[in-house]
Design a protein around this motif. Structure first.
Motif, PDB file in Angstrom:
ATOM      1  N   HIS A   1       1.312   5.282  -2.036  1.00 20.72           N
ATOM      2  CA  HIS A   1       0.817   6.307  -2.970  1.00 20.72           C
ATOM      3  C   HIS A   1       2.028   7.114  -3.416  1.00 20.72           C
ATOM      4  O   HIS A   1       2.496   7.984  -2.689  1.00 20.72           O
ATOM      5  CB  HIS A   1      -0.172   7.238  -2.272  1.00 20.72           C
ATOM      6  CG  HIS A   1      -1.387   6.546  -1.727  1.00 20.72           C
ATOM      7  ND1 HIS A   1      -2.572   6.473  -2.409  1.00 20.72           N
ATOM      8  CD2 HIS A   1      -1.597   5.898  -0.559  1.00 20.72           C
ATOM      9  CE1 HIS A   1      -3.467   5.808  -1.687  1.00 20.72           C
ATOM     10  NE2 HIS A   1      -2.891   5.457  -0.554  1.00 20.72           N
TER      11      HIS A   1
ATOM     12  N   ASP B   1       0.807   2.360   3.833  1.00 25.08           N
ATOM     13  CA  ASP B   1      -0.090   3.424   3.365  1.00 25.08           C
ATOM     14  C   ASP B   1       0.696   4.730   3.244  1.00 25.08           C
ATOM     15  O   ASP B   1       0.259   5.795   3.680  1.00 25.08           O
ATOM     16  CB  ASP B   1      -1.320   3.580   4.255  1.00 25.08           C
ATOM     17  CG  ASP B   1      -2.420   4.419   3.582  1.00 25.08           C
ATOM     18  OD1 ASP B   1      -2.250   4.814   2.405  1.00 25.08           O
ATOM     19  OD2 ASP B   1      -3.439   4.691   4.246  1.00 25.08           O
TER      20      ASP B   1
ATOM     21  N   LYS C   1      -8.182  -1.497  -6.630  1.00 27.24           N
ATOM     22  CA  LYS C   1      -8.430  -0.786  -5.369  1.00 27.24           C
ATOM     23  C   LYS C   1      -9.801  -0.145  -5.450  1.00 27.24           C
ATOM     24  O   LYS C   1     -10.144   0.493  -6.459  1.00 27.24           O
ATOM     25  CB  LYS C   1      -7.365   0.298  -5.171  1.00 27.24           C
ATOM     26  CG  LYS C   1      -7.591   1.240  -3.977  1.00 27.24           C
ATOM     27  CD  LYS C   1      -7.252   0.567  -2.656  1.00 27.24           C
ATOM     28  CE  LYS C   1      -7.474   1.479  -1.452  1.00 27.24           C
ATOM     29  NZ  LYS C   1      -6.382   2.394  -1.185  1.00 27.24           N
TER      30      LYS C   1
ATOM     31  N   HIS D   1      -5.599  -1.182   5.825  1.00 28.69           N
ATOM     32  CA  HIS D   1      -5.458  -0.425   7.076  1.00 28.69           C
ATOM     33  C   HIS D   1      -6.607  -0.584   8.091  1.00 28.69           C
ATOM     34  O   HIS D   1      -7.292   0.372   8.415  1.00 28.69           O
ATOM     35  CB  HIS D   1      -5.212   1.063   6.813  1.00 28.69           C
ATOM     36  CG  HIS D   1      -6.018   1.693   5.708  1.00 28.69           C
ATOM     37  ND1 HIS D   1      -7.386   1.570   5.602  1.00 28.69           N
ATOM     38  CD2 HIS D   1      -5.644   2.445   4.651  1.00 28.69           C
ATOM     39  CE1 HIS D   1      -7.799   2.223   4.552  1.00 28.69           C
ATOM     40  NE2 HIS D   1      -6.773   2.758   3.942  1.00 28.69           N
TER      41      HIS D   1
ATOM     42  N   HIS E   1       0.824  -1.215   0.000  1.00 27.74           N
ATOM     43  CA  HIS E   1       0.000   0.000   0.000  1.00 27.74           C
ATOM     44  C   HIS E   1       0.852   1.256   0.000  1.00 27.74           C
ATOM     45  O   HIS E   1       1.230   1.767   1.056  1.00 27.74           O
ATOM     46  CB  HIS E   1      -0.910  -0.024   1.233  1.00 27.74           C
ATOM     47  CG  HIS E   1      -2.029   0.953   1.192  1.00 27.74           C
ATOM     48  ND1 HIS E   1      -3.249   0.709   1.800  1.00 27.74           N
ATOM     49  CD2 HIS E   1      -2.156   2.171   0.622  1.00 27.74           C
ATOM     50  CE1 HIS E   1      -4.044   1.739   1.602  1.00 27.74           C
ATOM     51  NE2 HIS E   1      -3.407   2.648   0.897  1.00 27.74           N
TER      52      HIS E   1
HETATM   53 ZN   LIG Z   1      -3.966   4.618   1.055  1.00 25.32          ZN
END
Ligand SMILES: [Zn+2]
Length: 434
Positions: free
Chosen positions: A54, A286, A136, A220, A52
């Motif tokens: 970004h 994340d 996702k 998460h 995960h």
């Molecule tokens: Zn995320």
């Protein structure tokens, strides 16, 4: 390479032979070869897989990350494979966009990457499946995602991803249960605004709608109740270092603002106990950086998300050194299971696998400081925390980190699932002992 490794249930002296093509050719008590390196007491550990991140690429001019900077931080943090989320600008909801994202990775990846596509629209899933490594889905609005599926849309989305054979990662929060109260000014206020019951409700709705054959990962999870609702239904889930280590507080520092929110200390402690017990299948970062200026806005205006791909494994390795976490539990959640989830077998030291591994010296502790990290955003929510960074990192036998510094070339590749290990779900706490 002669060191120690966690194999067959214990930490033992081991030698790993690396052959032509960067593959592991031997894992034995003693390996013969032309060049031998003795790592002493250092531990050989497979590279981690972070399901995960970004990396904001493509993005606008104000983005503080791209594939080059993101994958270098991954390399330094012991992560050899990342799954990049589709909520970039633009959203990865068309094949042409995915193809141009693939082009942007060329010659810029320090580690391997898997690109996920958006599952917000059921009709686009079959064609997107041809160019992505997974999907996702957001059940609540997020960065660059406004439209979320209604009651009639969720079923067809899940059916379509199940037919694609790819996995689905879901951000599970029900925005109907977000509070209408005053804007939050602290992380405790943010938790009250987006309460745990909004997460629980979204998970209940999701789990009830999942068709047979769908490989579901709930991203998460923040509470043990959410975790158990997912795992007992036979699905996978992730926990982040920030939900495992940080609790909601009266601090007005928006660097700790994340979605879903940090929870009260009592919930955090229970989630940590579940992680220690091996109940949480995946550790993920994340990693979602924002500029310091964006985070310095009043709490209600500041965007959610924090960097983490460089610090997640080092923070947890420090917990291993402090005897608060079993090395085998960390290795299973950070290396073995998430790699297999993406159809990559490389999360273990085994003959025939790519020689992707870390050299970890548990005596080399240090305090985390943003100035020593490599995130362009320039800050960390873990300032001053103890961490153990990998001393070396090898990708396909090539050293990409040496003495804690990145020394690699952009040799990372895009990966798609080669095979899928369905035995992964649900996870069994003892599975790391194989
Ligand atoms: Zn995320």
């Amino acid at each position: 390479m002669a060191g120690r490794a966690w194999l067959r249930g214990r930490l033992q002296p081991i030698e790993v032979g690396v052959g032509e093509g960067g593959r592991i050719v031997a894992v034995k008590k003693s390996v013969t070869g032309e060049r031998r390196r003795d790592l002493g007491d250092a531990v050989l550990m497979p590279s981690a897989t972070d399901l995960h991140v970004h990396f904001r690429d493509p993005g606008g001019p104000d983005e503080v990350e791209d594939f080059a900077s993101g994958t270098r931080q991954a390399a330094l943090g012991g992560v050899g494979l990342v799954a990049d989320m589709p909520n970039t600008r633009p959203l990865m909801d068309r094949l042409s966009r995915l193809e141009s994202k693939v082009a942007r990775t060329r010659g810029r990846l320090a580690v391997d990457a898997a690109l996920l596509a958006s599952a917000q629209r059921a009709g686009r899933i079959p064609i997107l499946a041809a160019g992505s490594a997974g999907f996702k889905l957001y059940l609540s609005p997020s960065t660059n995602v406004e439209a979320t599926p209604d009651e009639t849309e969720l079923g067809p989305i899940l059916e379509s991803v199940a037919r694609s054979g790819l996995s689905l990662t879901v951000h599970a929060e029900d925005p109907a249960l977000f509070s209408e109260l005053d804007p939050a000014t602290t992380s405790a206020g943010w938790d009250a605004h987006r309460p745990a019951r909004a997460e629980a409700a979204a998970i209940t709705r999701l789990v009830a709608a999942v068709p047979a054959g769908l490989r579901l990962d709930v991203a998460h999870v923040t509470t043990v109740d959410a975790l158990r609702a997912v795992v007992q239904a036979g699905h996978a889930s992730e926990a982040t270092a920030h939900h495992l280590l940080l609790a909601a507080s009266s601090s007005t520092d928006a660097r700790r603002k994340v979605n879903p929110p940090l929870r009260p200390e009592v919930e955090r402690a229970k989630l940590w106990e579940a992680f220690r017990a091996g109940e949480i299948p995946f550790l993920a970062s994340d990693h979602a950086p924002h500029s310091a200026a964006a985070k310095d806005q009043p709490y209600a205006l500041a965007p959610s998300g924090m960097p983490g791909v460089e610090t997640t494994v080092p923070l947890l390795l420090a917990r291993v050194r402090q005897s608060e976490l079993a090395f085998a539990t960390l290795q299973a959640a950070a290396c073995d299971r998430p790699a297999r989830w993406l159809g990559q077998p490389e999360g273990r030291l085994a003959v025939g696998h790519d020689a992707n591994f870390l050299v970890v010296d548990f005596r080399k502790r240090r305090r985390l400081h943003a100035r020593d990290l490599h995130a362009p955003c320039g800050w960390t929510a873990f300032e001053g925390w103890e961490a153990i960074f990998p001393r070396e990192h090898y990708l396909r036998g090539e050293r990409i980190v040496e003495g804690g510094e990145y020394v690699g070339r952009p040799i990372g590749r895009l990966v798609r699932p080669e095979y899928v290990d369905r035995a992964l779900v649900p996870s069994s706490p003892g599975s790391e002992r194989r």
